[in-house]
Motif scaffolding. Structure first.
Motif, short mmCIF file in Angstrom:
data_model
loop_
_atom_site.label_atom_id
_atom_site.label_comp_id
_atom_site.label_asym_id
_atom_site.label_seq_id
_atom_site.Cartn_x
_atom_site.Cartn_y
_atom_site.Cartn_z
N LEU A 26 0.84 -1.21 0.00
CA LEU A 26 0.00 0.00 0.00
C LEU A 26 0.87 1.25 0.00
CD1 LEU A 26 -2.86 1.12 0.11
CD2 LEU A 26 -2.68 1.09 2.61
N SER A 27 1.95 1.25 0.78
CA SER A 27 2.86 2.40 0.81
C SER A 27 3.50 2.61 -0.56
CB SER A 27 3.95 2.20 1.86
OG SER A 27 3.38 2.12 3.14
N LEU A 28 3.87 1.49 -1.21
CA LEU A 28 4.45 1.61 -2.55
C LEU A 28 3.44 2.18 -3.54
CD1 LEU A 28 6.55 -1.67 -2.79
CD2 LEU A 28 7.40 0.67 -2.63
N TYR A 29 2.19 1.75 -3.44
CA TYR A 29 1.15 2.31 -4.31
C TYR A 29 0.98 3.80 -4.08
CZ TYR A 29 -0.55 -2.19 -6.04
OH TYR A 29 -0.67 -3.39 -6.67
N VAL A 30 0.96 4.20 -2.80
CA VAL A 30 0.81 5.63 -2.48
C VAL A 30 2.02 6.40 -3.01
CG1 VAL A 30 0.76 7.28 -0.58
CG2 VAL A 30 -0.69 5.26 -0.51
N LEU A 31 3.20 5.84 -2.82
CA LEU A 31 4.42 6.49 -3.32
C LEU A 31 4.38 6.60 -4.84
CD1 LEU A 31 7.19 7.63 -2.50
CD2 LEU A 31 8.11 5.34 -2.82
N CYS B 56 3.51 9.95 -9.63
CA CYS B 56 2.77 10.28 -10.85
C CYS B 56 2.21 11.69 -10.79
CB CYS B 56 1.64 9.27 -11.08
SG CYS B 56 2.23 7.65 -11.57
N ILE B 57 1.67 12.06 -9.64
CA ILE B 57 1.11 13.42 -9.49
C ILE B 57 2.22 14.45 -9.65
CG2 ILE B 57 0.10 15.01 -7.81
CD1 ILE B 57 -1.53 12.59 -6.77
N ALA C 79 2.50 17.27 -12.54
CA ALA C 79 2.66 18.70 -12.23
C ALA C 79 3.88 19.27 -12.96
CB ALA C 79 2.81 18.88 -10.72
N LEU C 80 4.99 18.51 -12.99
CA LEU C 80 6.18 18.99 -13.70
C LEU C 80 5.91 19.15 -15.19
CD1 LEU C 80 9.02 16.97 -11.96
CD2 LEU C 80 8.64 19.43 -11.86
N VAL C 81 5.20 18.17 -15.76
CA VAL C 81 4.87 18.26 -17.19
C VAL C 81 4.01 19.49 -17.45
CG1 VAL C 81 3.54 17.15 -19.00
CG2 VAL C 81 5.17 15.83 -17.69
N LEU C 82 3.03 19.73 -16.57
CA LEU C 82 2.17 20.91 -16.76
C LEU C 82 2.95 22.20 -16.63
CD1 LEU C 82 -1.07 19.82 -14.88
CD2 LEU C 82 -0.73 20.04 -17.35
#
Length: 174
Positions: free
Chosen positions: A67-72, A77-78, A82-85
């Motif tokens: 679960l921690s890996l999924y959150v990470l 990804c977020i 944000a960097l791409v935007l």
């Protein structure tokens, strides 16, 4: 560590001795093949049974780690989005600036072309006026030449009369 032991126990049979890597004995006791054919030509695939309920479960810490890996992963990804935007916004601003610069250059080029057209129009008008004046001068010269040509016999007569008068005057003076 007993937690690691539980992970390995989930993949082997209870009857199998620890450290042995031979296939489980209960595979030979599998139920008969499923009556459902496969997509690859109708061969029957044997149905594997689930591990017995008394076998060890996956530890809770493993669930937390996953679960921690999924959150990470989601946070990564977020952040990447944000960097791409942000990069996209910077490029959009640069493209807008470039478009404004190109529009300015285009307007300047059009103004320059209009100025050249006006100047060339003025030059062509002046050339036309000069040509007309040259034609007028040519006509005047031709008219003068015609007058000179028609007056040549008269000039010859005047010259001969002047010579006669000159001779007469010479005689009188003697």
């Amino acid at each position: 560590n007993p937690e690691y032991e539980n992970i390995t126990l989930a993949f082997r049979n209870q009857d199998q001795p620890r450290g042995s890597h031979s296939p489980p004995k209960n595979r030979a006791k599998q139920p008969p093949a499923s009556p459902h054919p496969t997509a690859s030509g109708g061969a029957h695939v044997p149905a594997w049974s689930r591990p017995s309920p008394d076998s060890a479960q996956v530890p809770r810490w493993l669930h937390r780690v996953i679960l921690s890996l999924y959150v990470l992963f989601a946070l990564s990804c977020i952040i990447l989005i944000a960097l791409v935007l942000v990069k996209s916004e910077g490029r959009r601003a640069a493209l807008l600036q470039t478009r404004l610069l190109l529009a300015s250059v285009s307007i300047s080029g059009q103004e320059c072309q209009e100025q050249q057209k006006r100047a060339w129009g003025g030059v062509q008008r002046l050339i036309k006026e000069v040509k007309q004046e040259i034609e007028t001068v040519k006509r005047n010269v031709n008219t003068g030449n015609e007058i000179v040509m028609t007056s040549l016999p008269d000039i010859s007569q005047i010259k001969s009369k002047l010579q006669e008068i000159s001779k007469v005057l010479e005689r009188l003076s003697l």
